[in-house]
Design a protein around this motif. Structure first.
Motif, PDB file in Angstrom:
ATOM      1  N   THR A  72       0.842  -1.198   0.000  1.00  0.00           N
ATOM      2  CA  THR A  72       0.000   0.000   0.000  1.00  0.00           C
ATOM      3  C   THR A  72       0.873   1.242   0.000  1.00  0.00           C
ATOM      4  O   THR A  72       1.856   1.322   0.740  1.00  0.00           O
ATOM      5  CB  THR A  72      -0.918   0.016   1.233  1.00  0.00           C
ATOM      6  OG1 THR A  72      -1.743  -1.156   1.225  1.00  0.00           O
ATOM      7  CG2 THR A  72      -1.817   1.236   1.222  1.00  0.00           C
ATOM      8  N   VAL A  74       0.520   5.453   0.367  1.00  0.00           N
ATOM      9  CA  VAL A  74      -0.353   6.539   0.793  1.00  0.00           C
ATOM     10  C   VAL A  74       0.325   7.866   0.474  1.00  0.00           C
ATOM     11  O   VAL A  74       1.491   8.074   0.838  1.00  0.00           O
ATOM     12  CB  VAL A  74      -0.646   6.451   2.306  1.00  0.00           C
ATOM     13  CG1 VAL A  74      -1.509   7.619   2.752  1.00  0.00           C
ATOM     14  CG2 VAL A  74      -1.311   5.124   2.639  1.00  0.00           C
ATOM     15  N   LEU A 211      -3.509   5.124  -2.213  1.00  0.00           N
ATOM     16  CA  LEU A 211      -4.477   6.089  -1.699  1.00  0.00           C
ATOM     17  C   LEU A 211      -3.871   7.478  -1.797  1.00  0.00           C
ATOM     18  O   LEU A 211      -2.774   7.725  -1.280  1.00  0.00           O
ATOM     19  CB  LEU A 211      -4.832   5.779  -0.245  1.00  0.00           C
ATOM     20  CG  LEU A 211      -5.334   4.359   0.056  1.00  0.00           C
ATOM     21  CD1 LEU A 211      -5.595   4.191   1.542  1.00  0.00           C
ATOM     22  CD2 LEU A 211      -6.586   4.049  -0.741  1.00  0.00           C
ATOM     23  N   ILE A 223      -7.294  10.072   4.478  1.00  0.00           N
ATOM     24  CA  ILE A 223      -5.885  10.038   4.073  1.00  0.00           C
ATOM     25  C   ILE A 223      -4.985  10.229   5.289  1.00  0.00           C
ATOM     26  O   ILE A 223      -3.903   9.639   5.368  1.00  0.00           O
ATOM     27  CB  ILE A 223      -5.594  11.101   2.985  1.00  0.00           C
ATOM     28  CG1 ILE A 223      -4.298  10.756   2.251  1.00  0.00           C
ATOM     29  CG2 ILE A 223      -5.564  12.498   3.556  1.00  0.00           C
ATOM     30  CD1 ILE A 223      -4.374   9.497   1.422  1.00  0.00           C
ATOM     31  N   ALA A 226      -4.830   6.872   7.037  1.00  0.00           N
ATOM     32  CA  ALA A 226      -3.977   5.948   6.290  1.00  0.00           C
ATOM     33  C   ALA A 226      -2.506   6.324   6.443  1.00  0.00           C
ATOM     34  O   ALA A 226      -1.641   5.447   6.608  1.00  0.00           O
ATOM     35  CB  ALA A 226      -4.374   5.943   4.818  1.00  0.00           C
ATOM     36  N   TYR A 227      -2.193   7.615   6.404  1.00  0.00           N
ATOM     37  CA  TYR A 227      -0.798   8.058   6.542  1.00  0.00           C
ATOM     38  C   TYR A 227      -0.253   7.705   7.925  1.00  0.00           C
ATOM     39  O   TYR A 227       0.911   7.301   8.063  1.00  0.00           O
ATOM     40  CB  TYR A 227      -0.702   9.557   6.299  1.00  0.00           C
ATOM     41  CG  TYR A 227       0.704  10.111   6.411  1.00  0.00           C
ATOM     42  CD1 TYR A 227       1.643   9.881   5.404  1.00  0.00           C
ATOM     43  CD2 TYR A 227       1.094  10.848   7.523  1.00  0.00           C
ATOM     44  CE1 TYR A 227       2.939  10.370   5.517  1.00  0.00           C
ATOM     45  CE2 TYR A 227       2.382  11.351   7.636  1.00  0.00           C
ATOM     46  CZ  TYR A 227       3.300  11.104   6.628  1.00  0.00           C
ATOM     47  OH  TYR A 227       4.578  11.588   6.743  1.00  0.00           O
ATOM     48  N   SER A 230       1.102   4.306   8.155  1.00  0.00           N
ATOM     49  CA  SER A 230       2.237   4.026   7.271  1.00  0.00           C
ATOM     50  C   SER A 230       3.559   4.272   7.988  1.00  0.00           C
ATOM     51  O   SER A 230       3.594   4.553   9.190  1.00  0.00           O
ATOM     52  CB  SER A 230       2.147   4.923   6.034  1.00  0.00           C
ATOM     53  OG  SER A 230       2.475   6.266   6.376  1.00  0.00           O
ATOM     54  N   GLY A 304       4.130   5.649   3.307  1.00  0.00           N
ATOM     55  CA  GLY A 304       3.369   6.897   3.332  1.00  0.00           C
ATOM     56  C   GLY A 304       4.235   8.082   2.961  1.00  0.00           C
ATOM     57  O   GLY A 304       5.395   8.186   3.389  1.00  0.00           O
TER      58      GLY A 304
END
Length: 645
Positions: A72, A74, A211, A223, A226-227, A230, A304
């Motif tokens: 993933t 980000v 993302l 966001i 999600a960050y 990361s 991220g």
């Protein structure tokens, strides 16, 4: 040589299959873009051959997609940093080099159509290596529709996050979600669109999820969430003069003012955090080209990236300063846009937590354990923890001006009799006022949320005249943030006493928002105070002995907008840090001031308190006690007040 019927067709089929199954070359997305991508005139201000070096920070972002160890990616960023073109490069690379089922999710179906027509189609047309791989849009075989395009070995589906049927239609290996903070709370009745789209990737062992978004409100930003999960990479840039690497922040952008006070945005420069060298735009862009990504946390499968406009080679600092000044003049909504789209940071709504480091610079010096002249009565807020009881003592004056007088930690917790004895001792303890008179706590408010029975038993033992058990409730009530007291049952000595305790109910949100508003307001400088300026009502004074941990606890929460399952929004306080005892104690002490009646006292009442605690005015420059006020020759002796019960 005799050929079997259909052998040529079979050979072609085998060749096509082998081509699809051939592992992709050792080529990163940035390498592919530099070699193949051409920017279209209608979609780019700089048409022609793509150059990753134009914005060097894009290399690390794009190549993370090529990294097999990363599942993933980000990207939380401002606008104007080139993230849309990077997404196009990711799609083009996989169509050309590593075919797979691809899905691009935009906020709405209309956004999806616009992206397909205005961004993807020009790239596919003008990038030579993609020519012929995507069916002719004029053909009638259905392989090249606006929102669905086929190519050898895969397909590209473009959907809107508001369309649940599109998100759940087919398996996907590469998922690209753009502007996720603009997605609806739910895709129809199916739930969160990001999670819905992620389910399409579970059958692929080599799936890739990307993302991307400009952030919105802190605590409600997809966001940002999600960050935070990361490895939180930031782009560090070396100073052209001293070589110190640093993350570029808005606080280091400075500009001059004209003598009449107008801002000269054209003088904006970035200043090195170490040597204070001033970088013009050209030096800043050159320095960015030599930067590198550094992770703040260990890598665990999620990479991220965070960027703001200061890194952008397409943005001049003069324009950023103009945007900032305009936003500041335009109020919270305009400033929110600047913070989100220019700084790439989340906006903290009404109830924004002030920066604890800013509070560090506002601390004042007065004798430890004493009450300054304008403090006229004391309250205490008590937070009960498993292994300790924390107490903050606040002094209050006119206009709800307040001073932190003492911070006390009583070890042992509610199961310790000695701990309760220590709290009882505080009720008779005194602190010296600037007049020389001793002052005791007028009212102590203690939270009943933990070990309720023990709190009730102690309050009943010491009496409810000086102690107010309180219970927090959700929501705002600015008209009457404290209600009660109501009689509640209490357990004392193992026996249940009906109506054995008095409980006050506190709308904690109201007092938290008030505290943050008081902390954020502008205050006069020492020079202005000498010149006759006064502190604004509600000013919170913090003593020099407060440490960083206490300050962090005071600003440990923020007010955010959250939506329930039906999509309705509500304001909710959320923690920024685990510990928030200082904020809780402040709220309880403020509730105690309300219970005492400070919000409803007449001017005559305040005058009486001032008369009883008459202290000399502080001496200012020139031997006076304030603007035009002579220093009193003697100090009038104060008498302890029984005015508040």
């Amino acid at each position: 040589m005799l050929r079997l019927p259909g052998s040529e067709v079979l050979h072609r089929t085998v060749r096509t299959a082998l081509k699809v199954l051939t592992p992709p070359p050792e080529l990163t997305i940035s390498d592919w873009a530099d070699a193949n991508r051409r920017l279209s005139s209608e979609a780019s201000a700089e048409p022609g051959q793509w150059r990753t070096s134009r914005a060097e920070y894009q290399r690390g972002i794009m190549d993370a997609i090529s990294d097999a160890t990363i599942e993933t990616v980000v990207i939380m960023s401002s606008s104007q940093i080139g993230k849309s073109e990077s997404l196009l490069n990711m799609v083009g690379y996989h169509i050309d080099q590593d075919p797979a089922p691809i899905m691009v999710v935009m906020p709405t179906e209309r956004d999806a159509e616009t992206w397909s027509k205005d961004r993807f189609s020009p790239m596919a047309r003008d990038t030579p290596c993609l020519t012929g791989k995507i069916a002719d849009p004029k053909s009638r075989d259905g392989n090249n529709k606006i929102l669905h395009k086929r190519f050898p070995g895969g397909h590209l589906t473009i959907v809107g996050a508001n369309a649940p049927s599109g998100l759940a239609s087919r398996p996907i290996r590469l998922l690209l979600c753009d502007e996720v903070d603009r997605y609806p709370f739910s895709a129809g009745a199916e739930g969160d669109p990001v999670n819905l789209a992620k389910k399409r990737t579970v059958t692929f062992w080599n799936r890739k999820i990307v993302l991307v978004s400009t952030p919105t409100n802190r605590g409600a930003s997809r966001i940002e969430t999600a960050y935070e999960e990361s490895d939180q990479r930031q782009y560090w840039v070396p100073c052209p003069d001293c070589g110190t690497e640093q993350v570029l922040t808005w606080g280091q952008v400075r500009w001059e003012k004209a003598p009449e006070g107008t801002h000269r945005s054209e003088t904006a420069r970035y200043h090195c955090i170490d040597c204070d060298a001033a970088w013009k735009d050209e030096r800043r862009w050159s320095a960015v080209g030599k930067g590198r990504w550094i992770a703040n946390r260990p890598f665990a499968g999620i990479a991220g990236f965070h960027l703001n406009e200061i890194y952008s080679p397409w943005v001049r600092l003069e324009a950023m300063v103009r945007a900032f000044l305009s936003a500041r003049a335009g109020g919270d909504e305009a400033m929110k846009t600047f913070v989100n789209t220019s700084l790439g940071e989340t906006w903290v709504e009404s109830g924004e937590a002030p920066d604890w480091q800013r509070l560090q610079g506002q601390k004042e010096q007065w004798p430890v354990g004493t009450v300054p002249r304008r403090g006229l009565f004391l309250t205490a807020g008590v937070d009960v923890q498993k292994d300790r009881i924390e107490v903050d003592v606040w002094a209050w004056g006119r206009g709800l001006e307040s001073w932190l007088i003492d911070h006390i930690v009583i070890e042992g917790g509610p199961g310790s009799e000695a701990c309760w004895q220590g709290l009882s001792a505080l009720l008779s303890r005194t602190w010296q006022h600037a007049s020389g008179e001793p002052m005791s706590i007028t009212r102590l408010a203690i939270d009943t949320g933990f070990e309720t029975s023990a709190v009730y038993a102690w309050a009943r033992q010491v009496g409810f005249a000086q102690v107010a058990p309180v219970k927090g409730m959700e929501g705002f009530n600015r008209t009457s943030p404290v209600s009660g007291p109501t009689f509640v049952d209490a357990t004392v000595g193992g026996k249940r006493l009906r109506r054995g305790a008095r409980l006050w109910t506190v709308a904690t949100s109201t007092f938290k928002a008030e505290t943050y508003r008081f902390l954020r307001q502008d205050r006069p400088t020492p020079e202005e105070l000498v010149g006759g300026a006064t502190e604004p009502p509600g000013t919170i004074h913090l003593p020099g002995w407060t440490d960083g941990e206490w300050l962090k606890q005071l600003v440990a929460e923020q007010l955010v907008t959250v939506r329930n399952k039906r999509g309705f929004a509500k304001l909710e306080w959320q923690k920024l840090r685990e510990r928030n005892e200082a904020l809780d104690c402040r709220v309880y002490a403020r509730a105690a001031a309300w219970i005492v009646g400070a919000d409803r006292w007449s001017d005559r009442h305040w005058q009486e308190l001032e008369r009883q605690l008459a202290a000399p005015e502080p001496v200012c420059a020139g031997g006076t006690t304030g603007p035009g006020k002579p220093r009193p020759a003697t100090r009038r002796r104060a008498v302890r007040s029984s005015y508040m019960g």
